[in-house]
Design a protein around this motif. Structure first.
Motif, PDB file in Angstrom:
ATOM      1  N   SER A 167      69.165  34.172  81.703  1.00 21.88           N
ATOM      2  CA  SER A 167      70.166  33.786  80.699  1.00 21.88           C
ATOM      3  C   SER A 167      71.062  34.994  80.458  1.00 21.88           C
ATOM      4  O   SER A 167      70.629  36.139  80.656  1.00 21.88           O
ATOM      5  N   PRO A 168      72.322  34.760  80.033  1.00 13.06           N
ATOM      6  CA  PRO A 168      73.230  35.904  79.823  1.00 13.06           C
ATOM      7  C   PRO A 168      72.661  36.932  78.859  1.00 13.06           C
ATOM      8  O   PRO A 168      72.829  38.126  79.044  1.00 13.06           O
ATOM      9  N   ARG A 169      71.948  36.412  77.841  1.00 11.47           N
ATOM     10  CA  ARG A 169      71.399  37.339  76.842  1.00 11.47           C
ATOM     11  C   ARG A 169      70.337  38.261  77.454  1.00 11.47           C
ATOM     12  O   ARG A 169      70.340  39.454  77.260  1.00 11.47           O
ATOM     13  N   ARG A 170      69.437  37.637  78.226  1.00 12.66           N
ATOM     14  CA  ARG A 170      68.361  38.401  78.874  1.00 12.66           C
ATOM     15  C   ARG A 170      68.970  39.380  79.881  1.00 12.66           C
ATOM     16  O   ARG A 170      68.523  40.523  80.007  1.00 12.66           O
ATOM     17  N   SER A 171      69.990  38.892  80.581  1.00 12.14           N
ATOM     18  CA  SER A 171      70.616  39.746  81.593  1.00 12.14           C
ATOM     19  C   SER A 171      71.300  40.961  80.950  1.00 12.14           C
ATOM     20  O   SER A 171      71.197  42.079  81.460  1.00 12.14           O
ATOM     21  N   LEU A 172      71.966  40.733  79.783  1.00 17.33           N
ATOM     22  CA  LEU A 172      72.588  41.868  79.078  1.00 17.33           C
ATOM     23  C   LEU A 172      71.522  42.841  78.578  1.00 17.33           C
ATOM     24  O   LEU A 172      71.684  44.057  78.653  1.00 17.33           O
ATOM     25  N   GLU A 173      70.411  42.254  78.095  1.00 16.99           N
ATOM     26  CA  GLU A 173      69.303  43.084  77.599  1.00 16.99           C
ATOM     27  C   GLU A 173      68.790  44.000  78.712  1.00 16.99           C
ATOM     28  O   GLU A 173      68.613  45.201  78.522  1.00 16.99           O
TER      29      GLU A 173
ATOM     30  N   LYS B 290      70.370  44.855  81.453  1.00 19.52           N
ATOM     31  CA  LYS B 290      71.433  45.786  81.841  1.00 19.52           C
ATOM     32  C   LYS B 290      71.456  46.996  80.899  1.00 19.52           C
ATOM     33  O   LYS B 290      71.557  48.146  81.331  1.00 19.52           O
ATOM     34  N   GLN B 291      71.315  46.695  79.595  1.00 24.63           N
ATOM     35  CA  GLN B 291      71.357  47.789  78.606  1.00 24.63           C
ATOM     36  C   GLN B 291      70.121  48.683  78.739  1.00 24.63           C
ATOM     37  O   GLN B 291      70.221  49.895  78.588  1.00 24.63           O
ATOM     38  N   ARG B 292      68.989  48.065  79.057  1.00 25.53           N
ATOM     39  CA  ARG B 292      67.780  48.875  79.233  1.00 25.53           C
ATOM     40  C   ARG B 292      67.939  49.808  80.433  1.00 25.53           C
ATOM     41  O   ARG B 292      67.625  50.988  80.365  1.00 25.53           O
ATOM     42  N   LYS B 293      68.480  49.258  81.519  1.00 27.08           N
ATOM     43  CA  LYS B 293      68.716  50.063  82.733  1.00 27.08           C
ATOM     44  C   LYS B 293      69.685  51.206  82.426  1.00 27.08           C
ATOM     45  O   LYS B 293      69.522  52.334  82.891  1.00 27.08           O
ATOM     46  N   TRP B 294      70.684  50.878  81.615  1.00 26.02           N
ATOM     47  CA  TRP B 294      71.699  51.870  81.247  1.00 26.02           C
ATOM     48  C   TRP B 294      71.080  53.022  80.449  1.00 26.02           C
ATOM     49  O   TRP B 294      71.332  54.189  80.721  1.00 26.02           O
TER      50      TRP B 294
ATOM     51  N   LYS C 262      77.918  44.585  71.412  1.00 25.02           N
ATOM     52  CA  LYS C 262      78.114  43.758  72.616  1.00 25.02           C
ATOM     53  C   LYS C 262      77.156  42.571  72.589  1.00 25.02           C
ATOM     54  O   LYS C 262      77.523  41.449  72.924  1.00 25.02           O
ATOM     55  N   MET C 263      75.893  42.835  72.213  1.00 26.08           N
ATOM     56  CA  MET C 263      74.883  41.779  72.165  1.00 26.08           C
ATOM     57  C   MET C 263      75.263  40.741  71.110  1.00 26.08           C
ATOM     58  O   MET C 263      75.168  39.533  71.350  1.00 26.08           O
ATOM     59  N   ALA C 264      75.739  41.240  69.953  1.00 29.20           N
ATOM     60  CA  ALA C 264      76.113  40.316  68.871  1.00 29.20           C
ATOM     61  C   ALA C 264      77.281  39.434  69.316  1.00 29.20           C
ATOM     62  O   ALA C 264      77.300  38.231  69.031  1.00 29.20           O
ATOM     63  N   GLU C 265      78.231  40.033  70.047  1.00 24.98           N
ATOM     64  CA  GLU C 265      79.389  39.258  70.532  1.00 24.98           C
ATOM     65  C   GLU C 265      78.937  38.155  71.493  1.00 24.98           C
ATOM     66  O   GLU C 265      79.433  37.044  71.461  1.00 24.98           O
ATOM     67  N   LEU C 266      77.970  38.516  72.338  1.00 16.58           N
ATOM     68  CA  LEU C 266      77.459  37.539  73.311  1.00 16.58           C
ATOM     69  C   LEU C 266      76.762  36.376  72.582  1.00 16.58           C
ATOM     70  O   LEU C 266      76.996  35.199  72.897  1.00 16.58           O
ATOM     71  N   LYS C 267      75.944  36.729  71.593  1.00 20.50           N
ATOM     72  CA  LYS C 267      75.236  35.689  70.825  1.00 20.50           C
ATOM     73  C   LYS C 267      76.241  34.778  70.132  1.00 20.50           C
ATOM     74  O   LYS C 267      76.091  33.561  70.128  1.00 20.50           O
ATOM     75  N   GLN C 268      77.271  35.402  69.571  1.00 20.69           N
ATOM     76  CA  GLN C 268      78.319  34.647  68.867  1.00 20.69           C
ATOM     77  C   GLN C 268      78.989  33.657  69.817  1.00 20.69           C
ATOM     78  O   GLN C 268      79.160  32.484  69.492  1.00 20.69           O
ATOM     79  N   SER C 269      79.340  34.150  71.031  1.00 19.23           N
ATOM     80  CA  SER C 269      80.035  33.254  71.966  1.00 19.23           C
ATOM     81  C   SER C 269      79.099  32.143  72.441  1.00 19.23           C
ATOM     82  O   SER C 269      79.522  31.013  72.641  1.00 19.23           O
TER      83      SER C 269
END
Ligand SMILES: Nc1ncnc2[nH]cnc12
Length: 398
Positions: free
Chosen positions: A29-35, A37-41, A385-392
């Motif tokens: 899911s986009p949320r998991r994928s962002l999570e 990505k941020q962890r990798k970052w 960024k995460m909040a924006e994704l959740k909002q969208s």
């Protein structure tokens, strides 16, 4: 540029293959994928930060080791002659070990090239010129840094180097249109204080009477500082405006980009330094240094090789921080390393004039706040960024 029929077919074929076999990230899911990505970052940033601290410490330890090897006992009898003397040699050492990064470049996975972009040859040409000019700039600051350290009183040199962060802040505001937050400004101010209080001592200074005029010292230190700050901002610009846009590595920021930047820039810088070394006849003086090394010629060569490798560790960490965060953050970390480096020098060498005094302990504690304050901004940015994704996502569901 017109694409040939065959290449269009391959492209379409690759595209359909891409859809049939999506990347692991695309299954999530986009949320998991962002999570993820941020962890990798965060892991990449922490690793680069560690490399900068390690590189800075190893460089300073080896410079002092060299000094001890050239002298029989105490360091407080300052003598410029006991440093690595050749400034072109030092500049070359700062850049020349880049070939060790080439195998790493091929080991790191290459993400799929983005197929939407077609006009990348223009960008690649600009990238080529950027690498060329950055190489010359890096050679210049390496040479000026070595020269400034050799002819200046190290205390004055360090004090002037403090302005580095101010130059980086001003230049990045202009060149990268950097947006400062309250926490970043606090971090910059703290870092400046830390650098003033915590800089490690370095033995290889000229005798009082032998110092160059203060004017020349100041200009050398200032020029090294400005060239260094400028190179950080231009590297960031190169990543953002050119390297990412060529999409040779897809849409992602990957470590291969860091290695490509360092290998290309260090290659050009090494060529410039080699030309300088031979044009100035400095290479003839190298033999003399090896003869005076207390532990013998083998250790002399090993210490040079160690120094060259340490500079690469430092450079990869620095460029990594520029890539994943910003040039300003790279400079903050580089300057925050000073109390750690001072601590290691005190622990490793029994220098009578060098103690880890209260100001340095204060500086060491200050690094937690300076880095913490910058990290707080980064954490807030990721959360936003995460909040924006959740909002969208919520908007789509409604
Ligand atoms: N060549 C250099 N290496 C590390 N820090 C610097 N500051 C200015 N020039 C530098």
């Amino acid at each position: 540029m017109e694409m040939s029929k065959a290449s269009k077919q391959t492209t379409r074929h690759e595209e359909s293959e891409h859809v049939q076999n999506p990347e692991p990230d695309q299954i999530l899911s986009p949320r998991r994928s962002l999570e993820l990505k941020q962890r990798k970052w965060w892991i990449s940033v922490s690793l680069c930060l560690f490399l900068v601290l390690l590189g800075d410490s190893l460089v300073m330890l080896l410079l002092n080791f060299f000094y001890v090897q050239m002298k029989q006992d105490r360091r407080e009898e300052y003598d410029q002659d006991l440093q690595y003397k050749g400034t072109w040699t030092q500049a070359l050492i700062q850049n020349a070990a880049f070939p060790i990064l080439i195998p790493l470049f091929f080991i790191f996975p290459k993400p799929k090239q983005n197929l939407e972009t077609n006009n990348t040859s223009f960008l690649s040409l600009r990238l080529f010129f950027l690498y060329l000019s950055l190489g010359v700039l890096v050679a210049a600051h390496s040479k000026l840094f070595a020269l400034g350290k050799l002819v200046s009183n190290y205390g004055i040199f360090s004090l002037i180097s403090t302005t580095q962060l101010i130059f980086t802040a001003v230049l990045t505001a202009i060149i990268n249109r950097f947006k400062f937050t309250r926490w970043i400004i606090i971090s910059i101010l703290l870092t400046i204080v830390i650098y003033v209080l915590g800089t490690p001592d370095f033995g290889g200074q000229p005798h009082d009477g032998e110092e160059f005029g203060y004017n020349i010292q100041a200009w050398l230190a200032f020029s090294a500082t400005i060239a260094f700050s400028l190179s950080l901002c231009l590297i960031q610009l190169g990543f953002e405006k050119l390297q990412v846009k060529t999409k040779r590595y897809g849409n992602e920021k990957v470590f291969r980009m860091v290695l490509e930047m360092q290998i290309c820039v260090a290659f050009v810088a090494s060529v410039v330094c080699l030309v300088g070394l031979f044009a100035s006849d400095e290479y003839k003086e190298l033999k003399g240094d090896s003869k005076r090394f207390k532990k013998g010629e083998t250790y002399y060569v090993l210490s040079l090789v160690g120094l060259a490798l340490s500079w690469q560790v430092w450079a990869v960490g620095m460029i990594g921080l520029v890539h994943y965060v910003s040039g300003l953050f790279g400079d903050v970390v580089h300057m925050c390393a000073s109390p750690f480096v001072a601590l290691f020098v005190v622990l490793a060498f029994d220098f009578m004039d060098d103690v880890f005094s209260w100001p340095r302990i204060g500086a060491l504690i200050g690094t937690v706040f300076a880095l913490g304050s910058y990290f707080y901004t980064l954490h807030k940015r990721n959360k936003k960024k995460m909040a924006e994704l959740k909002q969208s996502e919520n908007n789509v569901e409604v």
